[in-house]
Design an enzyme around this catalytic site. Sequence first.
Site, PDB file in Angstrom:
ATOM      1  N   HIS A  72       0.862  -1.193   0.000  1.00  0.00           N
ATOM      2  CA  HIS A  72       0.000   0.000   0.000  1.00  0.00           C
ATOM      3  C   HIS A  72       0.892   1.235   0.000  1.00  0.00           C
ATOM      4  O   HIS A  72       1.730   1.393   0.887  1.00  0.00           O
ATOM      5  CB  HIS A  72      -0.907   0.006   1.241  1.00  0.00           C
ATOM      6  CG  HIS A  72      -2.122  -0.847   1.089  1.00  0.00           C
ATOM      7  ND1 HIS A  72      -3.381  -0.412   1.379  1.00  0.00           N
ATOM      8  CD2 HIS A  72      -2.265  -2.103   0.621  1.00  0.00           C
ATOM      9  CE1 HIS A  72      -4.267  -1.365   1.119  1.00  0.00           C
ATOM     10  NE2 HIS A  72      -3.604  -2.405   0.662  1.00  0.00           N
ATOM     11  N   TYR A 201      -8.845   5.811   7.273  1.00  0.00           N
ATOM     12  CA  TYR A 201      -9.062   6.202   8.679  1.00  0.00           C
ATOM     13  C   TYR A 201     -10.090   7.331   8.686  1.00  0.00           C
ATOM     14  O   TYR A 201      -9.911   8.336   7.994  1.00  0.00           O
ATOM     15  CB  TYR A 201      -7.760   6.711   9.292  1.00  0.00           C
ATOM     16  CG  TYR A 201      -6.692   5.656   9.445  1.00  0.00           C
ATOM     17  CD1 TYR A 201      -5.826   5.345   8.387  1.00  0.00           C
ATOM     18  CD2 TYR A 201      -6.526   4.982  10.641  1.00  0.00           C
ATOM     19  CE1 TYR A 201      -4.841   4.378   8.528  1.00  0.00           C
ATOM     20  CE2 TYR A 201      -5.537   4.014  10.790  1.00  0.00           C
ATOM     21  CZ  TYR A 201      -4.713   3.717   9.731  1.00  0.00           C
ATOM     22  OH  TYR A 201      -3.742   2.759   9.869  1.00  0.00           O
ATOM     23  N   PRO A 294      -3.781   0.356  19.047  1.00  0.00           N
ATOM     24  CA  PRO A 294      -3.635  -0.215  17.703  1.00  0.00           C
ATOM     25  C   PRO A 294      -3.867   0.778  16.555  1.00  0.00           C
ATOM     26  O   PRO A 294      -3.606   0.464  15.411  1.00  0.00           O
ATOM     27  CB  PRO A 294      -4.667  -1.333  17.668  1.00  0.00           C
ATOM     28  CG  PRO A 294      -5.648  -0.990  18.716  1.00  0.00           C
ATOM     29  CD  PRO A 294      -4.903  -0.233  19.770  1.00  0.00           C
ATOM     30  N   LYS A 298       1.118  -0.256  15.083  1.00  0.00           N
ATOM     31  CA  LYS A 298       2.521  -0.237  15.501  1.00  0.00           C
ATOM     32  C   LYS A 298       2.956  -1.407  16.372  1.00  0.00           C
ATOM     33  O   LYS A 298       4.144  -1.702  16.468  1.00  0.00           O
ATOM     34  CB  LYS A 298       2.793   1.066  16.268  1.00  0.00           C
ATOM     35  CG  LYS A 298       2.708   2.299  15.393  1.00  0.00           C
ATOM     36  CD  LYS A 298       3.693   2.219  14.242  1.00  0.00           C
ATOM     37  CE  LYS A 298       3.510   3.338  13.244  1.00  0.00           C
ATOM     38  NZ  LYS A 298       4.227   3.038  11.982  1.00  0.00           N
ATOM     39  N   TYR A 386       4.178   6.819  10.032  1.00  0.00           N
ATOM     40  CA  TYR A 386       3.257   5.742   9.665  1.00  0.00           C
ATOM     41  C   TYR A 386       3.991   4.612   8.940  1.00  0.00           C
ATOM     42  O   TYR A 386       3.786   3.425   9.233  1.00  0.00           O
ATOM     43  CB  TYR A 386       2.124   6.283   8.785  1.00  0.00           C
ATOM     44  CG  TYR A 386       1.028   5.255   8.583  1.00  0.00           C
ATOM     45  CD1 TYR A 386       1.062   4.401   7.479  1.00  0.00           C
ATOM     46  CD2 TYR A 386       0.017   5.109   9.517  1.00  0.00           C
ATOM     47  CE1 TYR A 386       0.093   3.428   7.318  1.00  0.00           C
ATOM     48  CE2 TYR A 386      -0.970   4.142   9.347  1.00  0.00           C
ATOM     49  CZ  TYR A 386      -0.922   3.299   8.250  1.00  0.00           C
ATOM     50  OH  TYR A 386      -1.877   2.313   8.094  1.00  0.00           O
TER      51      TYR A 386
HETATM   52  P1  FAS Z   1       2.572 -11.712  21.712  1.00  0.00           P
HETATM   53  O1  FAS Z   1       1.567 -11.440  22.806  1.00  0.00           O
HETATM   54  O2  FAS Z   1       2.120 -11.765  20.307  1.00  0.00           O
HETATM   55  O3  FAS Z   1       3.286 -13.135  21.980  1.00  0.00           O
HETATM   56  C1  FAS Z   1       3.654 -13.510  23.294  1.00  0.00           C
HETATM   57  C2  FAS Z   1       3.677 -15.030  23.329  1.00  0.00           C
HETATM   58  O4  FAS Z   1       4.154 -15.451  24.611  1.00  0.00           O
HETATM   59  C3  FAS Z   1       2.277 -15.626  23.151  1.00  0.00           C
HETATM   60  O5  FAS Z   1       2.288 -16.599  22.128  1.00  0.00           O
HETATM   61  C4  FAS Z   1       1.972 -16.252  24.510  1.00  0.00           C
HETATM   62  O6  FAS Z   1       1.216 -17.446  24.407  1.00  0.00           O
HETATM   63  C5  FAS Z   1       3.386 -16.534  25.042  1.00  0.00           C
HETATM   64  N1  FAS Z   1       3.454 -16.586  26.513  1.00  0.00           N
HETATM   65  C6  FAS Z   1       2.870 -15.746  27.398  1.00  0.00           C
HETATM   66  N2  FAS Z   1       3.158 -16.127  28.662  1.00  0.00           N
HETATM   67  C7  FAS Z   1       3.932 -17.250  28.564  1.00  0.00           C
HETATM   68  C8  FAS Z   1       4.528 -18.123  29.500  1.00  0.00           C
HETATM   69  N3  FAS Z   1       4.389 -17.920  30.822  1.00  0.00           N
HETATM   70  N4  FAS Z   1       5.268 -19.173  29.059  1.00  0.00           N
HETATM   71  C9  FAS Z   1       5.436 -19.383  27.719  1.00  0.00           C
HETATM   72  N5  FAS Z   1       4.882 -18.586  26.768  1.00  0.00           N
HETATM   73  C10 FAS Z   1       4.144 -17.539  27.196  1.00  0.00           C
HETATM   74  N6  FAS Z   1      -0.839  -4.547  16.660  1.00  0.00           N
HETATM   75  C11 FAS Z   1      -0.904  -3.883  15.501  1.00  0.00           C
HETATM   76  O7  FAS Z   1       0.132  -3.423  15.012  1.00  0.00           O
HETATM   77  N7  FAS Z   1      -2.109  -3.719  14.848  1.00  0.00           N
HETATM   78  C12 FAS Z   1      -3.279  -4.243  15.341  1.00  0.00           C
HETATM   79  O8  FAS Z   1      -4.336  -4.083  14.754  1.00  0.00           O
HETATM   80  C13 FAS Z   1      -3.246  -4.971  16.546  1.00  0.00           C
HETATM   81  N8  FAS Z   1      -4.381  -5.540  17.058  1.00  0.00           N
HETATM   82  C14 FAS Z   1      -4.311  -6.241  18.233  1.00  0.00           C
HETATM   83  C15 FAS Z   1      -5.435  -6.865  18.790  1.00  0.00           C
HETATM   84  C16 FAS Z   1      -5.372  -7.577  19.999  1.00  0.00           C
HETATM   85  C17 FAS Z   1      -6.611  -8.250  20.586  1.00  0.00           C
HETATM   86  C18 FAS Z   1      -4.130  -7.668  20.690  1.00  0.00           C
HETATM   87  C19 FAS Z   1      -4.009  -8.394  22.031  1.00  0.00           C
HETATM   88  C20 FAS Z   1      -2.999  -7.062  20.158  1.00  0.00           C
HETATM   89  C21 FAS Z   1      -3.070  -6.362  18.922  1.00  0.00           C
HETATM   90  N9  FAS Z   1      -1.939  -5.773  18.343  1.00  0.00           N
HETATM   91  C22 FAS Z   1      -1.983  -5.091  17.184  1.00  0.00           C
HETATM   92  C23 FAS Z   1      -0.668  -5.859  18.990  1.00  0.00           C
HETATM   93  C24 FAS Z   1      -0.061  -7.213  18.706  1.00  0.00           C
HETATM   94  O9  FAS Z   1       0.019  -7.423  17.330  1.00  0.00           O
HETATM   95  C25 FAS Z   1       1.268  -7.249  19.408  1.00  0.00           C
HETATM   96  O10 FAS Z   1       1.970  -6.022  19.265  1.00  0.00           O
HETATM   97  C26 FAS Z   1       2.167  -8.373  18.957  1.00  0.00           C
HETATM   98  O11 FAS Z   1       1.453  -9.574  19.067  1.00  0.00           O
HETATM   99  C27 FAS Z   1       3.426  -8.349  19.830  1.00  0.00           C
HETATM  100  O12 FAS Z   1       4.130  -9.520  19.646  1.00  0.00           O
HETATM  101  P2  FAS Z   1       4.877 -10.207  20.879  1.00  0.00           P
HETATM  102  O13 FAS Z   1       5.653  -9.179  21.608  1.00  0.00           O
HETATM  103  O14 FAS Z   1       5.577 -11.384  20.317  1.00  0.00           O
HETATM  104  O15 FAS Z   1       3.736 -10.659  21.902  1.00  0.00           O
HETATM  105  C1  PHB Z   2      -5.540  -4.062  10.700  1.00  0.00           C
HETATM  106  O1  PHB Z   2      -5.709  -4.346   9.511  1.00  0.00           O
HETATM  107  O2  PHB Z   2      -5.690  -4.896  11.633  1.00  0.00           O
HETATM  108  C2  PHB Z   2      -5.112  -2.658  11.062  1.00  0.00           C
HETATM  109  C3  PHB Z   2      -4.763  -1.781  10.044  1.00  0.00           C
HETATM  110  C4  PHB Z   2      -4.365  -0.486  10.364  1.00  0.00           C
HETATM  111  C5  PHB Z   2      -4.346  -0.088  11.698  1.00  0.00           C
HETATM  112  C6  PHB Z   2      -4.713  -0.963  12.709  1.00  0.00           C
HETATM  113  C7  PHB Z   2      -5.104  -2.260  12.393  1.00  0.00           C
HETATM  114  O3  PHB Z   2      -3.963   1.197  11.991  1.00  0.00           O
END
Ligand code: FAS
Ligand code: PHB
Length: 391
Positions: A72, A201, A294, A298, A386
Site C-alpha cells: 500500500h 481512517y 492499535p 505499531k 506511519y
Molecule cells: P505476543 O503477545 O504476540 O506473543 C507472546 C507469546 O508469549 C504468546 O504466544 C503467549 O502465548 C506466550 N506466553 C505468554 N506467557 C507465557 C509463559 N508464561 N510461558 C510461555 N509462553 C508464554 N498490533 C498492531 O500493530 N495492529 C493491530 O491491529 C493490533 N491488534 C491487536 C489486537 C489484539 C486483541 C491484541 C491483544 C494485540 C493487537 N496488536 C496489534 C498488537 C499485537 O500485534 C502485538 O503487538 C504483537 O502480538 C506483539 O508480539 P509479541 O511481543 O511477540 O507478543
Molecule cells: C488491521 O488491519 O488490523 C489494522 C490496520 C491499520 C491499523 C490498525 C489495524 O492502523
Amino acid sequence: MRTCVGIIGGGPAGLLLARLLHRAGVDCVVLERRDRDHVERRQRAGVLEQGTVDTLRGCGVGARLDREGLPHHGVELRFDGRAHRVDLPSLTGGRSVTVYAQTEVVKDLVALQLADGPPLLFGAEVRGVTGVESGAPVIHFTHEGRERTLSCGVVAGCDGFHGVARRTVPARAARTYVQEYPYSWLGVLADVPAGDDELIYARHAEGFALHSMRSPAVSRLYLQVPNGTDPAEWSEQRVWDALSIRLATPDGGWELRRGPITARSVTGMRAFVHEPMRYGSLLLAGDAAHIVPPTGAKGLNLAVADAVALAAALVHRHRTGSTALLDTYSDSCLRRVWQTVRFASWMTTTLHRHPDQGPFEDRTQLAALDRIATSKTAAAEFAENYAGLPI
Ligand code: FAS
Ligand code: PHB
C-alpha cells in the site's frame, strides 16, 4: 536443558529473535505455552512497516509475503466531509506499508523454525525465571506434564503483556507508564472484497472507523465503541450502517461494500511502557515491555524492531565478547518505543471522539487533520511515522 539464549514466548518477537540468532549461529530455545494452532490463528495486526518487510525478507521468510502481501503506497484520512490521501513513498523517500496479517507472519516463522531450528517447544508454560542478577539465569517451565528447567546465558522475555518475564524485574528497579483510553474497538472480519481500496481512517462525530483488509477477498474493519461493549449487541446490519455513516465520502461517491461478517471482537485501547527493558541477564522485547494503542498499526512492528536490536546485541557479544550493544539495548529501544507511543497516541486521540469531548476538542482535532491535508511538512511527519521509523 541448556542454551545460550532462552526465549520465553513464541509470538512475533520471540520467533523473529530466534530466527535472527539461529542464522547467526547463536544457540537458543523458544518456549511457548500455547499450542501451534492457537498461536497461528490469533487475529491481531494487519499492517507491516517497510522495516518489518525488509527484515522478514532478509531472514528468509519473505517469499509468501512477497506473493500474497498487499503493498500500500498511501492511506486516506476522512474527516469533516473531506477525504485526503497521504502518499507514502513521495513523502518518505520511497517507503510504503504492506498488508499481511500477523497470523501469516507467525505461520511463516513457525514453519521455518520447525523445519530448520532452533528448538520451539509448544505447550511449554514458563512458571518463572531465577538468577537473572547472575550470569546464569534458569527458566522454570512445565512441558508434557513435567517440571523442567532451561539454563541459559541470557533470557529474552518475549511473552507479551500478560507474560511472566516482566514480573521478574523487582519493583524497585522498574518504572511503568500507563494510559487507558475511554473507548474500545469493535473489529470485524468480513467476506467482502477490499477492491483497490487503500486503508481508510475516518474521524466522525459518531466515532472513529477504519477500513482495512486481510486479502483481496477479506476485509478487516474497526469502529469505535464504548468500553465494555458486548460484540453481540452489534448485529451485522448495525455494524454496516455505522461503518457506512462514518466512512462516507463528501460526494457520496464511495460505497462501502457489505457482506457476511465471519468474526467479531472488542479490544480495549491502552498504552503501556515498562522501563528498563533490561535487568541483569533478562531482556524484554515486544508486548512484554510495551503496548501501543492499535490505531497506528505499531504493536507488531515495534516488536520486530526490538527483536532486530536484541539479536544484533546478542550476536555482537557472541562474536566479540563485547556487551556494548547489550548495555545500550534498553535506552536505544526505549527512544524508538516512546516515539512510536507518541505517534500512536496522537493518532488515537486525534481520530477518536472522547465521550466527554466538546466543540473545542472537535475543532483542534479537525485543525490537526487539516494541517496534514494542506502542509507537505505535516504530511511528511505523518508519513515518516506511519511507514515506520528506521529500525
Ligand atoms: P505476543 O503477545 O504476540 O506473543 C507472546 C507469546 O508469549 C504468546 O504466544 C503467549 O502465548 C506466550 N506466553 C505468554 N506467557 C507465557 C509463559 N508464561 N510461558 C510461555 N509462553 C508464554 N498490533 C498492531 O500493530 N495492529 C493491530 O491491529 C493490533 N491488534 C491487536 C489486537 C489484539 C486483541 C491484541 C491483544 C494485540 C493487537 N496488536 C496489534 C498488537 C499485537 O500485534 C502485538 O503487538 C504483537 O502480538 C506483539 O508480539 P509479541 O511481543 O511477540 O507478543
Ligand atoms: C488491521 O488491519 O488490523 C489494522 C490496520 C491499520 C491499523 C490498525 C489495524 O492502523
